[in-house]
Design a protein around this motif. Structure first.
Motif, PDB file in Angstrom:
ATOM      1  N   LYS A   2      25.401  -3.993   1.515  1.00 36.88           N
ATOM      2  CA  LYS A   2      26.255  -3.341   2.509  1.00 36.88           C
ATOM      3  C   LYS A   2      25.983  -3.936   3.882  1.00 36.88           C
ATOM      4  O   LYS A   2      24.857  -4.299   4.204  1.00 36.88           O
ATOM      5  CB  LYS A   2      25.984  -1.839   2.557  1.00 36.88           C
ATOM      6  N   ARG A   3      27.052  -3.995   4.675  1.00 43.59           N
ATOM      7  CA  ARG A   3      26.952  -4.430   6.072  1.00 43.59           C
ATOM      8  C   ARG A   3      27.843  -3.506   6.888  1.00 43.59           C
ATOM      9  O   ARG A   3      29.040  -3.401   6.637  1.00 43.59           O
ATOM     10  CB  ARG A   3      27.408  -5.889   6.211  1.00 43.59           C
ATOM     11  N   GLU A   4      27.232  -2.849   7.860  1.00 42.45           N
ATOM     12  CA  GLU A   4      27.953  -1.922   8.740  1.00 42.45           C
ATOM     13  C   GLU A   4      27.769  -2.377  10.184  1.00 42.45           C
ATOM     14  O   GLU A   4      26.636  -2.536  10.636  1.00 42.45           O
ATOM     15  CB  GLU A   4      27.400  -0.496   8.606  1.00 42.45           C
ATOM     16  N   THR A   5      28.875  -2.605  10.873  1.00 46.83           N
ATOM     17  CA  THR A   5      28.836  -2.908  12.303  1.00 46.83           C
ATOM     18  C   THR A   5      29.899  -2.046  12.985  1.00 46.83           C
ATOM     19  O   THR A   5      30.631  -1.319  12.315  1.00 46.83           O
ATOM     20  CB  THR A   5      29.131  -4.401  12.593  1.00 46.83           C
ATOM     21  N   ARG A   6      30.019  -2.156  14.273  1.00 48.41           N
ATOM     22  CA  ARG A   6      31.097  -1.449  14.966  1.00 48.41           C
ATOM     23  C   ARG A   6      32.462  -2.069  14.651  1.00 48.41           C
ATOM     24  O   ARG A   6      33.492  -1.473  14.927  1.00 48.41           O
ATOM     25  CB  ARG A   6      30.853  -1.440  16.474  1.00 48.41           C
ATOM     26  N   GLU A   7      32.459  -3.273  14.086  1.00 48.54           N
ATOM     27  CA  GLU A   7      33.695  -3.995  13.795  1.00 48.54           C
ATOM     28  C   GLU A   7      34.129  -3.916  12.333  1.00 48.54           C
ATOM     29  O   GLU A   7      35.319  -3.977  12.042  1.00 48.54           O
ATOM     30  CB  GLU A   7      33.526  -5.465  14.184  1.00 48.54           C
ATOM     31  N   THR A   8      33.144  -3.803  11.431  1.00 55.56           N
ATOM     32  CA  THR A   8      33.462  -3.804  10.001  1.00 55.56           C
ATOM     33  C   THR A   8      32.534  -2.887   9.220  1.00 55.56           C
ATOM     34  O   THR A   8      31.434  -2.564   9.663  1.00 55.56           O
ATOM     35  CB  THR A   8      33.320  -5.219   9.384  1.00 55.56           C
ATOM     36  N   SER A   9      32.998  -2.544   8.041  1.00 59.07           N
ATOM     37  CA  SER A   9      32.185  -1.893   7.016  1.00 59.07           C
ATOM     38  C   SER A   9      32.483  -2.649   5.733  1.00 59.07           C
ATOM     39  O   SER A   9      33.630  -2.656   5.267  1.00 59.07           O
ATOM     40  CB  SER A   9      32.571  -0.421   6.883  1.00 59.07           C
ATOM     41  N   GLU A  11      31.144  -3.813   1.710  1.00 57.30           N
ATOM     42  CA  GLU A  11      30.283  -3.672   0.537  1.00 57.30           C
ATOM     43  C   GLU A  11      30.663  -4.760  -0.458  1.00 57.30           C
ATOM     44  O   GLU A  11      31.844  -4.933  -0.767  1.00 57.30           O
ATOM     45  CB  GLU A  11      30.468  -2.320  -0.136  1.00 57.30           C
ATOM     46  N   VAL A  12      29.657  -5.500  -0.944  1.00 53.83           N
ATOM     47  CA  VAL A  12      29.861  -6.518  -1.975  1.00 53.83           C
ATOM     48  C   VAL A  12      28.813  -6.291  -3.049  1.00 53.83           C
ATOM     49  O   VAL A  12      27.616  -6.252  -2.751  1.00 53.83           O
ATOM     50  CB  VAL A  12      29.725  -7.948  -1.409  1.00 53.83           C
ATOM     51  N   GLU A  21      39.138  -4.859  -2.574  1.00 54.55           N
ATOM     52  CA  GLU A  21      39.994  -4.105  -1.661  1.00 54.55           C
ATOM     53  C   GLU A  21      39.479  -4.275  -0.241  1.00 54.55           C
ATOM     54  O   GLU A  21      38.675  -3.479   0.243  1.00 54.55           O
ATOM     55  CB  GLU A  21      39.988  -2.617  -2.036  1.00 54.55           C
ATOM     56  N   THR A  22      39.946  -5.316   0.427  1.00 52.88           N
ATOM     57  CA  THR A  22      39.496  -5.571   1.797  1.00 52.88           C
ATOM     58  C   THR A  22      40.500  -5.076   2.833  1.00 52.88           C
ATOM     59  O   THR A  22      40.178  -5.019   4.012  1.00 52.88           O
ATOM     60  CB  THR A  22      39.269  -7.072   2.041  1.00 52.88           C
ATOM     61  N   VAL A  44      34.323  -5.428  -4.179  1.00 54.33           N
ATOM     62  CA  VAL A  44      34.323  -5.641  -2.728  1.00 54.33           C
ATOM     63  C   VAL A  44      35.184  -4.567  -2.093  1.00 54.33           C
ATOM     64  O   VAL A  44      36.328  -4.364  -2.508  1.00 54.33           O
ATOM     65  CB  VAL A  44      34.886  -7.039  -2.352  1.00 54.33           C
ATOM     66  N   LYS A  45      34.644  -3.898  -1.094  1.00 57.17           N
ATOM     67  CA  LYS A  45      35.395  -2.907  -0.318  1.00 57.17           C
ATOM     68  C   LYS A  45      35.110  -3.176   1.147  1.00 57.17           C
ATOM     69  O   LYS A  45      33.976  -3.507   1.506  1.00 57.17           O
ATOM     70  CB  LYS A  45      34.965  -1.480  -0.666  1.00 57.17           C
ATOM     71  N   ALA A  46      36.139  -3.025   1.980  1.00 54.53           N
ATOM     72  CA  ALA A  46      35.928  -3.292   3.401  1.00 54.53           C
ATOM     73  C   ALA A  46      36.925  -2.539   4.262  1.00 54.53           C
ATOM     74  O   ALA A  46      38.056  -2.273   3.846  1.00 54.53           O
ATOM     75  CB  ALA A  46      36.038  -4.788   3.674  1.00 54.53           C
ATOM     76  N   ASP A  47      36.484  -2.221   5.470  1.00 60.39           N
ATOM     77  CA  ASP A  47      37.323  -1.735   6.562  1.00 60.39           C
ATOM     78  C   ASP A  47      36.998  -2.618   7.752  1.00 60.39           C
ATOM     79  O   ASP A  47      35.854  -3.066   7.900  1.00 60.39           O
ATOM     80  CB  ASP A  47      37.009  -0.272   6.906  1.00 60.39           C
TER      81      ASP A  47
END
Length: 178
Positions: A2-9, A11-12, A21-22, A44-47
């Motif tokens: 997981k990688r969480e920043t103010r710009e993205t979330s 999961e791979v 689902e990006t 893969v999931k991302a916001d």
């Protein structure tokens, strides 16, 4: 991973039930091709806020996930020359502890959403976190979609080779810094 920043979330997870689902249909298409040719299922999931941040952070997170799943001894090198219609792209990977990218992407016809800059951000994110050298060279190609898709397919083939288990440590120094 997981990688969480103010710009993205982001999961791979490799070797998980497949699902990409990006929120970016082009990136979903490219990642689906990448994992298919790697021979690995992935989730893969991302916001995200901007596509630039998404492509870079997916590359970073994928590199971290790949590195965490490397066997103790791995092949290190992988390469492919991938055709797709008008496109012919050479890919070479060295998981050596030395991040570097040379991305010579060229095409004459643009297509909405298929951008060289985004591919470069993905590759640099991947190279930095996987600690790999990645070379991409367009040998021929007219259509942006074909060149970029051939790049992701070839990268999948090269990564499958490079991450495969080896019987020996693939270094004349006796050390790989990954």
């Amino acid at each position: 991973m997981k990688r969480e920043t103010r710009e993205t979330s982001v999961e791979v997870e490799l070797d998980a039930p497949f699902g990409v689902e990006t929120g970016d249909r082009i990136l979903d298409h490219m990642l689906t091709a990448l994992f298919h040719y790697m021979g690995r299922s992935a989730r893969v999931k991302a916001d995200y806020d901007l596509r630039h941040h998404l492509w870079e952070d997916i590359g970073i997170t994928l590199g971290e996930e790949l590195r965490s799943k490397l066997p103790e001894k791995f092949r290190r090198f992988g390469s492919a020359i991938t055709p797709m219609d008008d496109a012919l792209v050479l890919i070479a990977v060295d998981i050596s502890g030395r991040p570097y990218v040379s991305a010579e992407l060229s095409f004459e016809e643009s297509e909405e959403g298929f951008e060289k800059a985004l591919v470069r951000e993905f590759l640099w994110g991947l190279a930095r976190s996987l600690k790999a050298t990645i070379h991409v060279k367009t040998l021929s190609g007219t259509n942006a979609h074909h060149v970029i898709e051939a790049t992701f397919k070839g990268l999948g083939i090269a990564l499958a080779q490079a991450t495969r288990e080896s019987e020996r440590l693939e270094s004349t120094k006796g050390l790989l810094e990954v």
